[in-house]
Design a protein around this motif. Sequence first.
Motif, mmCIF file in Angstrom:
data_model
loop_
_atom_site.group_PDB
_atom_site.id
_atom_site.type_symbol
_atom_site.label_atom_id
_atom_site.label_comp_id
_atom_site.label_asym_id
_atom_site.label_seq_id
_atom_site.Cartn_x
_atom_site.Cartn_y
_atom_site.Cartn_z
ATOM 1 N N LEU A 19 45.619 40.456 41.372
ATOM 2 C CA LEU A 19 45.217 41.483 40.415
ATOM 3 C C LEU A 19 45.893 42.818 40.689
ATOM 4 N N ILE A 20 46.035 43.584 39.615
ATOM 5 C CA ILE A 20 46.319 45.012 39.723
ATOM 6 C C ILE A 20 45.061 45.706 39.243
ATOM 7 N N GLU A 21 44.561 46.663 40.034
ATOM 8 C CA GLU A 21 43.334 47.372 39.657
ATOM 9 C C GLU A 21 43.616 48.865 39.583
ATOM 10 N N VAL A 22 43.245 49.457 38.452
ATOM 11 C CA VAL A 22 43.376 50.895 38.231
ATOM 12 C C VAL A 22 41.965 51.447 38.072
ATOM 13 N N THR A 23 41.629 52.462 38.887
ATOM 14 C CA THR A 23 40.291 53.051 38.861
ATOM 15 C C THR A 23 40.374 54.472 38.326
ATOM 16 N N TYR A 24 39.541 54.765 37.342
ATOM 17 C CA TYR A 24 39.451 56.098 36.762
ATOM 18 C C TYR A 24 38.279 56.841 37.377
ATOM 19 N N GLY A 25 38.293 58.156 37.313
ATOM 20 C CA GLY A 25 37.223 58.980 37.849
ATOM 21 C C GLY A 25 35.920 58.806 37.098
ATOM 22 N N ALA A 26 34.835 59.195 37.750
ATOM 23 C CA ALA A 26 33.500 59.075 37.154
ATOM 24 C C ALA A 26 33.353 60.026 35.970
ATOM 25 N N LYS A 27 32.752 59.507 34.916
ATOM 26 C CA LYS A 27 32.419 60.300 33.732
ATOM 27 C C LYS A 27 30.946 60.099 33.463
ATOM 28 N N GLU A 28 30.442 60.688 32.399
ATOM 29 C CA GLU A 28 29.010 60.608 32.109
ATOM 30 C C GLU A 28 28.526 59.177 31.856
#
Length: 77
Positions: free
Chosen positions: A35-44
Motif C-alpha cells: 500500500l501507499i498511505e497518505v494521511t491528511y491533518g485533523a479537521k472537524e
Amino acid sequence: MIEKLEVSLINENVHNFKKGEFGVEKIEIDEDRGLIEVTYGAKEDGIKHVIIPLQNIEKCDYMEKVGGKVESEVETK
C-alpha cells in the motif's frame, strides 16, 4: 520521509501529493502490506487517509528527504 509523490494508476489517472499542501501530513509506502498511505491533518470531521494498493500503480515517482537533502526515486511496474 517522503516529501512529494506522483502516482500513475493503471486506469490512466494521475495523483499528486505533497507534504504540507492541502493538509497532507504524511506519505508512506508500505511494501510489506502492498500500500501507499497518505494521511491528511485533523479537521472537524476527522482524519482523512488515502490508501492506494500497489497493484493498481503503473508508475510511482517520489522525492524523499534523507539527512537534510532531498533524493529522487522512480519506481515503475
